[in-house]
Design a protein around this motif. Structure first.
Motif, short mmCIF file in Angstrom:
data_model
loop_
_atom_site.label_atom_id
_atom_site.label_comp_id
_atom_site.label_asym_id
_atom_site.label_seq_id
_atom_site.Cartn_x
_atom_site.Cartn_y
_atom_site.Cartn_z
N VAL A 287 -4.52 -6.92 -4.11
CA VAL A 287 -3.23 -7.58 -4.06
C VAL A 287 -3.37 -9.05 -3.64
CG1 VAL A 287 -2.81 -6.79 -1.68
CG2 VAL A 287 -0.88 -7.39 -3.11
N LEU B 231 2.15 2.15 -3.45
CA LEU B 231 1.17 2.54 -4.46
C LEU B 231 0.22 3.59 -3.91
CD1 LEU B 231 0.42 -1.10 -5.74
CD2 LEU B 231 1.96 0.58 -6.79
N PRO B 232 0.76 4.77 -3.54
CA PRO B 232 -0.09 5.78 -2.90
C PRO B 232 -1.21 6.23 -3.83
CG PRO B 232 2.02 6.73 -3.54
CD PRO B 232 2.13 5.25 -3.74
N GLY B 233 -2.37 6.42 -3.24
CA GLY B 233 -3.51 6.94 -4.00
C GLY B 233 -4.17 5.91 -4.90
N ALA B 234 -3.71 4.66 -4.87
CA ALA B 234 -4.24 3.65 -5.80
C ALA B 234 -5.30 2.76 -5.16
CB ALA B 234 -3.10 2.79 -6.34
N ALA B 235 -5.68 3.05 -3.91
CA ALA B 235 -6.60 2.15 -3.19
C ALA B 235 -7.97 2.11 -3.86
CB ALA B 235 -6.76 2.63 -1.74
N PRO B 236 -8.66 0.97 -3.76
CA PRO B 236 -8.17 -0.29 -3.18
C PRO B 236 -7.43 -1.15 -4.19
CG PRO B 236 -10.51 -0.45 -3.68
CD PRO B 236 -10.06 0.89 -4.17
N VAL B 237 -6.22 -1.57 -3.84
CA VAL B 237 -5.42 -2.44 -4.71
C VAL B 237 -5.74 -3.90 -4.38
CG1 VAL B 237 -3.10 -3.19 -5.33
CG2 VAL B 237 -3.55 -0.76 -4.92
N GLY C 6 -6.74 -8.54 -2.10
CA GLY C 6 -6.76 -7.55 -1.02
C GLY C 6 -7.36 -8.03 0.27
N GLY D 289 0.81 -1.22 0.00
CA GLY D 289 0.00 0.00 0.00
C GLY D 289 0.84 1.26 0.00
#
Lengths: 415, 415
Positions: free
Chosen positions: B350, B342-348, B363, B339
């Motif tokens: 994974v 990958l700032p600002g990419a939520a929700p990733v 995730g 997390g």
């Protein structure tokens, strides 16, 4: 007597601020903290904080993690961040990496807190969780805790609320103070927890701030935005970003003291908020990993990008942090971290001073009083000043050391 | 019998490679290591390595630090990197952050090594130093050491040369092997030291590779460039970049075996070099900070930038590294590091697997055999696999754990 809270040479409390020894929330606010069984220790682990004023304004800031926790996702998407009346928090479980069931649990916390707070609208509630990542939230326990906290809400509940949001913090981070404005005196309280991701699976910075001043949502947001940038964005414990970080400012307006945009009182309240958040941030850094020492690194010169990169590289260097822990005046590691932050820029004519003793000038070692330096790095607060070629930019960062306690806390307990 | 050197399940030695138990440099090379008094311990601290072939070709790679050491600056600017005949190295002092006097000392080392090697031209010599940053090099001792080493040069000198470049490495990193090419058999030797910046002021990765194959400078540079990217650029001990890192490949051509561009033999030699450097890199990671465990993190999916950022964030997370040290199956910290990358990419969404046991899917936590996982993370080599949404990109990184030994080495001894 501001000394009990403002205890660092780096934070100057404004003269118009008086720390209150007795505490108590600003007018309009009630809070409670209870034990609901999420923490295996049986400690307080559920906090509820409510403003009874319908005119309450608010502002919020969150982590930028790409793996946001369920409560952060929910609060960002389903709450009215400019009019938050209530906050419900549990510690002991972060409700992160929990998928759709986690979002349902967070929504249930929001809804039940709204009911306990007597609010008709779930969107007036913010939800926060801190603790282990990747385990389902024991929602029935949390639900019982919300009901119990609802019954305990009171103006002096900030102490137990602050206790309920703690995970492994070694000391409480909490303040109540009066701020003398031109239009009257207002109260400003804050409760904070956490020191980055410091303990096995326990994460997160949580900060809740309340005042009974009356602010427009825009003013509230402006003041929080500026002061968070100068405080919680300027600390590093272990360089790790939590999926759960949350900072919320609520203004009940119950004092009747109105703070207008671009007024002298806005400036005075802003100064008070700034000192409060900077002191809390410093306390978070100081509490990190059972740290022995905290360091302030100031970087000047170059451009904004360069000073930021250098400050972060120094603050997050495990070599610098272990030297800080050991009281080792090994400035070569500072020079190395600077070089790492500025790839391809060699030779960088860097200046380095530790506690005012210059050890490196224009990239080259400088003869200095080694005994004075050895003494200086033994202090509880140590300051590094780094000069880069050029001028104009300047930044600071507070960080804690890296020692055996960090390893013990993070390696030797298993989840 | 490749087992003595190639001892990891992650590195597959090519079938056309035979590790030599007896050692000995490739034809055309001589080396020596002596003690000249830079190391307080009195250990070997000055190494000299020479190719007697006028047709020698070479290639080099250096740290990108913005605060380059004097020998790196000098070698980059004043040596013919495609025709390096000799290498002179001292350990115990990095000659970094030493300004103009440091550059003069490095130039003197270069010139005296050229004389001892019988070379008319200083530019055929590379200089390297590793050790404390910010202290003047004791150049007279080093100078005497170069003269002494010149008298000891011999084909079997690689062992003492490898010893002389070590600082605090717990074990030697050295190999001699024969590579069967279509055109004949060539020898390939390498000596490496260092595990990032691991000890008080002692820094640096140094890697020297020799072969008696005949390569054009372009082929030599191509092979080194490709294999360094897949080896020494894929490890992290403490995320710290040294001002002194140096990797040099020299080809004497003395075997008479010519390796032409884009030939089958170029591929075979490249495979041998690749396995050699990857094994050495893994050994450097394994030796880092007296590590208990080494981890391979593989990241797939997303794009090239994302997989690289995630791999670095996981490998450099002090929370992941302390969990690795403690044998703690705390995968929430892997999720948190993803997390952060990958700032600002939520929700990733994974995916995470540890030693083949999937613990997180899209995730969200996945039920798994907790006992099998707890056993798996106790091994000496642990593998994490991380899947990001999308496909196409893939990368790997090897990293060591963070434990009490690291803190002890870096905090408890003072410079």
């Amino acid at each position: 007597m501001n000394a009990t809270f403002y205890d660092s040479r780096w934070i100057e409390p404004p003269e118009h601020v008086r720390v209150s020894a007795n505490g108590g929330l600003p007018r309009g606010f009630r809070a409670a903290g209870v034990a609901c069984g999420v923490k295996p220790s049986g400690g307080l682990d559920l906090g509820l904080l409510v403003s009874d004023s319908a005119a309450t304004t608010s502002a919020a800031r969150f982590t930028r993690s790409g793996t946001l926790s369920a409560p952060v996702l929910l609060t960002m998407e389903r709450s009215d961040l400019f009019a938050l009346r209530a906050i419900v928090v549990n510690s002991g479980n972060a409700n992160a990496a929990t998928g759709a069931p986690g979002l349902e649990d967070a929504a249930r916390m929001q809804s039940e807190a709204a009911r306990e707070a007597g609010l008709g609208d779930d969107t007036a509630v913010a939800v926060a969780s801190t603790g282990v990542i990747g385990l389902p939230l024991p929602i029935d326990s949390v639900s019982a805790g919300i009901a119990a906290a609802g019954k305990r809400l009171r103006a002096s509940g900030d102490t137990e609320f602050a206790e309920a949001i703690r995970t492994t913090d070694a000391f409480a981070k909490r303040v109540c103070q009066d701020v003398m404005l031109g239009a009257g005196t207002v109260r400003l309280c804050a409760q904070a927890k956490g020191a980055g991701m410091i303990s096995p699976g326990f994460a997160t910075l949580l900060v809740f701030v309340q005042t009974d001043a009356r602010l427009s949502p825009q003013t509230c947001d402006l003041l929080l935005g500026v002061t968070v940038k100068r405080s919680f964005e300027r600390i590093s414990v272990d360089g790790q970003l939590s999926p759960s970080d949350t900072v919320i400012l609520q203004c009940s307006g119950a004092s009747g003291v109105r703070v207008e945009p671009e007024s002298a009182d806005e400036l005075r309240l802003g100064e008070a908020l700034d000192a409060t958040l900077r002191q809390l941030a410093l306390m978070v850094a100081r509490d990190g990993e059972g740290a022995r020492r905290v360091c302030r690194v100031v970087v000047r010169g170059g451009d904004g990008e360069a000073v930021e990169a250098v400050a972060r590289a120094v603050a997050n260097s495990s070599l610098v942090k272990t030297a800080l822990y050991g009281g080792d005046p090994n400035w070569g590691r500072i020079s190395q971290a600077v070089g790492m932050a500025l790839p391809g820029a060699a030779p960088v004519a860097v200046d380095i001073a530790i506690e005012g003793i210059q050890v490196c000038r224009r990239g080259a070692a400088l003869p200095h009083d080694a005994r004075a330096l050895a003494d200086a790095v033994q202090r509880h607060e140590v300051e590094y000043e780094i000069g880069l070629p050029g001028e104009g930019a300047e930044t600071e960062l507070f960080f804690s050391d890296l020692g055996h306690e960090y390893v013990t806390i993070n390696a030797e307990y298993t989840t």
